[in-house]
Write a protein that holds these residues in place. Structure first.
Motif, short mmCIF file in Angstrom:
data_model
loop_
_atom_site.label_atom_id
_atom_site.label_comp_id
_atom_site.label_asym_id
_atom_site.label_seq_id
_atom_site.Cartn_x
_atom_site.Cartn_y
_atom_site.Cartn_z
N ASP A 126 0.81 -1.22 0.00
CA ASP A 126 0.00 0.00 0.00
C ASP A 126 0.84 1.26 0.00
N ALA A 127 2.06 1.19 0.54
CA ALA A 127 2.91 2.38 0.63
C ALA A 127 3.56 2.74 -0.71
N LEU A 128 3.51 1.85 -1.69
CA LEU A 128 4.17 2.09 -2.97
C LEU A 128 3.29 2.89 -3.91
N ASP A 129 3.93 3.59 -4.86
CA ASP A 129 3.19 4.28 -5.89
C ASP A 129 2.46 3.26 -6.76
N PRO A 130 1.32 3.65 -7.37
CA PRO A 130 0.53 2.70 -8.16
C PRO A 130 1.32 1.99 -9.26
N ASP A 131 2.19 2.71 -9.98
CA ASP A 131 2.92 2.07 -11.07
C ASP A 131 3.92 1.04 -10.54
N ILE A 132 4.55 1.35 -9.41
CA ILE A 132 5.49 0.39 -8.81
C ILE A 132 4.72 -0.80 -8.26
N ARG A 133 3.56 -0.53 -7.68
CA ARG A 133 2.74 -1.61 -7.14
C ARG A 133 2.36 -2.59 -8.25
N THR A 134 2.03 -2.04 -9.41
CA THR A 134 1.69 -2.90 -10.55
C THR A 134 2.89 -3.71 -11.00
N THR A 135 4.06 -3.08 -11.02
CA THR A 135 5.29 -3.74 -11.46
C THR A 135 5.60 -4.97 -10.62
N ILE A 136 5.41 -4.87 -9.31
CA ILE A 136 5.81 -5.98 -8.44
C ILE A 136 4.70 -7.01 -8.22
N THR A 137 3.45 -6.66 -8.53
CA THR A 137 2.35 -7.60 -8.29
C THR A 137 1.81 -8.26 -9.54
N GLN A 138 2.12 -7.69 -10.71
CA GLN A 138 1.58 -8.24 -11.96
C GLN A 138 2.72 -8.74 -12.85
N PRO A 139 2.48 -9.81 -13.61
CA PRO A 139 3.51 -10.30 -14.54
C PRO A 139 3.79 -9.27 -15.63
N ALA A 140 5.06 -9.08 -15.94
CA ALA A 140 5.44 -8.07 -16.94
C ALA A 140 5.08 -8.50 -18.35
N ASN A 141 5.10 -9.80 -18.61
CA ASN A 141 4.86 -10.32 -19.96
C ASN A 141 3.99 -11.57 -19.86
N PRO A 142 2.70 -11.42 -19.49
CA PRO A 142 1.85 -12.58 -19.18
C PRO A 142 1.57 -13.46 -20.39
N ILE A 143 1.32 -14.75 -20.11
CA ILE A 143 0.96 -15.72 -21.15
C ILE A 143 -0.39 -16.31 -20.81
N ASN A 144 -1.00 -17.02 -21.78
CA ASN A 144 -2.30 -17.61 -21.53
C ASN A 144 -2.18 -18.83 -20.63
N THR A 145 -3.29 -19.19 -20.01
CA THR A 145 -3.30 -20.26 -19.00
C THR A 145 -2.90 -21.61 -19.58
N THR A 146 -3.37 -21.94 -20.78
CA THR A 146 -3.07 -23.24 -21.38
C THR A 146 -1.56 -23.43 -21.57
N TYR A 147 -0.91 -22.41 -22.09
CA TYR A 147 0.54 -22.48 -22.30
C TYR A 147 1.27 -22.60 -20.97
N ALA A 148 0.79 -21.87 -19.96
CA ALA A 148 1.41 -21.92 -18.64
C ALA A 148 1.32 -23.32 -18.04
N ILE A 149 0.16 -23.95 -18.18
CA ILE A 149 -0.03 -25.31 -17.65
C ILE A 149 0.88 -26.30 -18.38
N PHE A 150 1.01 -26.14 -19.69
CA PHE A 150 1.87 -27.03 -20.47
C PHE A 150 3.33 -26.92 -20.03
N ILE A 151 3.81 -25.70 -19.90
CA ILE A 151 5.20 -25.49 -19.48
C ILE A 151 5.42 -26.02 -18.07
N PHE A 152 4.48 -25.75 -17.19
CA PHE A 152 4.60 -26.21 -15.80
C PHE A 152 4.63 -27.74 -15.74
N SER A 153 3.80 -28.39 -16.52
CA SER A 153 3.75 -29.86 -16.52
C SER A 153 5.06 -30.46 -17.02
N CYS A 154 5.58 -29.89 -18.12
CA CYS A 154 6.86 -30.37 -18.66
C CYS A 154 7.98 -30.19 -17.65
#
Length: 513
Positions: free
Chosen positions: A227-255
């Motif tokens: 809560d003490a961080l600026d909104p843009d920094i908060r987004t940087t540390i809480t959200q993925p910078a380069n997100p992928i779709n769920t299906t691909y994530a599950i495939f990579i995780f399984s492998c």
């Protein structure tokens, strides 16, 4: 670190006194240059290192001590190689942790999950009824958890500072590194005493308890920190910078899970020997670093300016890898040396061999503030990070030469002061490599690959650790000539590499700036 003021845009505006609508108190405020996140990250990383160094301090002895002495009873050369393989796996997992943070969870949630896996790994290592299975599964979970936590922590710490706050960021990383060194002293002292007075499993259980304390501490301040961080920094540390779709994530995780489980099974059943495992991880880690660098450099998301900064990072990468190959001898070769060759009697008390691993962080703490003061006084005249790291490698290489006159001596005859002197030399080198390398990695990171680029610093640790495990097979304390050759070869090789990276770094700096 007792006041909090908004950074970035707020820090650039004229200061106005706080009003009742904007309370400031000790629980939510630190210095303007260092947000509350710095304190909380220093805390969680310190507790993680507390448990990590405490466990690792007794791990080599647990591996090669006989069953009657409470150990597993494997050969010393296999034990040191396995230490290297395990350490490499920890830092190799920073690559996976960085990918998860950048693509799926974001750095902050990756940090939390990593902490949970660490707790589970330490508990399994300490409580599993079958020692070999407990060792394989416990160390594997610790490796994944530690790799994830460390990558996320360094990414978040680098992100909470302004782009132009080079000195504040480096100071923040000095705090980060200093916290690690403080607990690195205490961890081996606690687990080393427990292992000697009771059993190795008591020491492992203490490491589990320490990590649980660290997780509770972090969670208690987590909401205030975010809560003490600026909104843009908060987004940087809480959200993925380069997100992928769920299906691909599950495939990579399984492998990844299948491959990881296969390696753990082979290690537990003895299908793959420790020395071969260390060498295999060395190859895998080098390939991972190469692939990551190529992807980042060729990516359209990397700007021209960022690409030049990535190229300028290469000498730092090589210098850091060489340095960690030196330092990670501590948990393998030097652990054996301190157990067999070192005279540990002091006023009629035999110091536990694990306690010698507290010497390095003690020296780092003793001289860290002095060196931080020196960098602050130099200001704009500060040497380039590549220069600092290269000099650090060359200084640390000298520690090997200290052991040569005592190589091949009788058991427990090397004076303790000689061992401490060699460790002191290496500690001075570490102060020029560790925190500077962390800060430089964050500074050279492209925006779209912040977390994965942070993993590059830990990949240098993985390369260094696996290299230390790979070459440790040539260390033979029973053969005087082999022991002399080992220390001489390591010292000369590191000295040459430090000189090469120093020259290479200066050439690149002149051409890219």
């Amino acid at each position: 670190m007792t006041k909090l003021e908004q950074r970035t845009a707020v820090a650039d505006r004229p200061h106005t006194p706080p009003t009742p609508s904007t309370p400031r108190n000790l629980m939510t405020t630190v210095h303007a240059e260092h947000p509350l996140a710095t304190f909380n990250l220093v805390s969680i990383e310190a507790w993680e290192r507390f448990s990590f160094y405490g466990m690792q301090a007794i791990l080599a002895f647990y591996l090669y001590y006989s069953v009657s002495e409470g150990g597993i009873g494997i050969d010393k050369s296999h034990a040191t190689a396995l230490i290297g393989a395990y350490g490499a796996l920890v830092y190799l997992c920073t690559f996976a942790g960085g990918w998860v943070a950048d693509r799926i969870l974001g750095p902050e949630r990756t940090l939390l999950i990593g902490a949970g896996l660490l707790v589970a790994g330490h508990l399994i290592l300490s409580l599993a009824p079958h020692p070999v299975i407990g060792l394989a599964l416990g160390l594997s979970l610790i490796a994944v958890g530690s790799g994830s936590l460390k990558t996320a922590a360094i990414t978040i710490l680098g992100a909470v500072y302004r782009e132009d706050s080079h000195n504040a960021r480096e100071t923040g990383f000095q705090f980060f590194y200093l916290g690690i060194q403080i607990v690195a002293i205490l961890g081996p002292l606690i687990t080393g005493w427990l292992a000697q007075a009771y059993s190795f499993h008591h020491g492992f259980l203490a490491a589990a308890a320490l990590m649980i304390i660290g997780m509770i501490s972090y969670i208690s301040l987590r909401r205030r920190m975010i809560d003490a961080l600026d909104p843009d920094i908060r987004t940087t540390i809480t959200q993925p910078a380069n997100p992928i779709n769920t299906t691909y994530a599950i495939f990579i995780f399984s492998c990844g899970t299948v491959i990881f489980s296969g390696v753990v099974t082979m290690a537990a059943t003895g299908t793959i020997q420790p020395a071969d495992l260390a060498f295999s991880l060395l190859i895998v880690t080098c390939l991972a670093a190469l692939i990551l660098l190529v992807v980042i450099i060729r990516s359209p998301k990397t700007t021209t300016v960022e690409r030049r900064k990535v190229i300028a990072f290469l000498p730092l990468f090589f210098a850091s890898a060489c340095f960690w190959a030196i330092m990670n001898q501590t948990y393998g070769v030097l652990a054996v040396y301190s157990d067999i060759r070192l005279n540990r009697m002091l006023f009629g008390f035999e110091i536990p061999a694990a306690w010698t691993q507290s010497l390095n962080p003690f020296f780092v703490i003793t001289f860290a503030l002095l060196l931080t003061f020196l960098w602050a006084k130099l200001g704009s005249k500060n040497p380039q990070p590549t220069t600092k790291l290269s000099l650090g490698v060359m200084i640390a290489s000298l520690s090997f030469f200290v052991f040569i006159p005592f190589a091949g001596g009788a058991n427990n005859t090397t004076p303790f002061i000689i061992f401490a002197f060699a460790v002191w030399i290496a500690a001075i080198g570490e102060l020029l490599c560790g925190p500077v390398g962390m800060a430089a990695t964050a500074e050279h990171a492209p925006q779209a690959y912040r977390t994965q680029f942070s993993a590059l610093f830990f990949l240098t640790m993985a390369i260094g650790t696996s290299l230390a495990g790979t070459i440790s097979r040539f260390y033979d304390p029973e053969n005087p000539q082999a022991e002399i050759t080992y220390f001489l070869t390591c010292g000369i090789s590191a000295l040459i590499i430090g000189l090469i990276t120093l020259i290479f770094g200066r050439i690149l700096h002149q051409r890219l700036t």
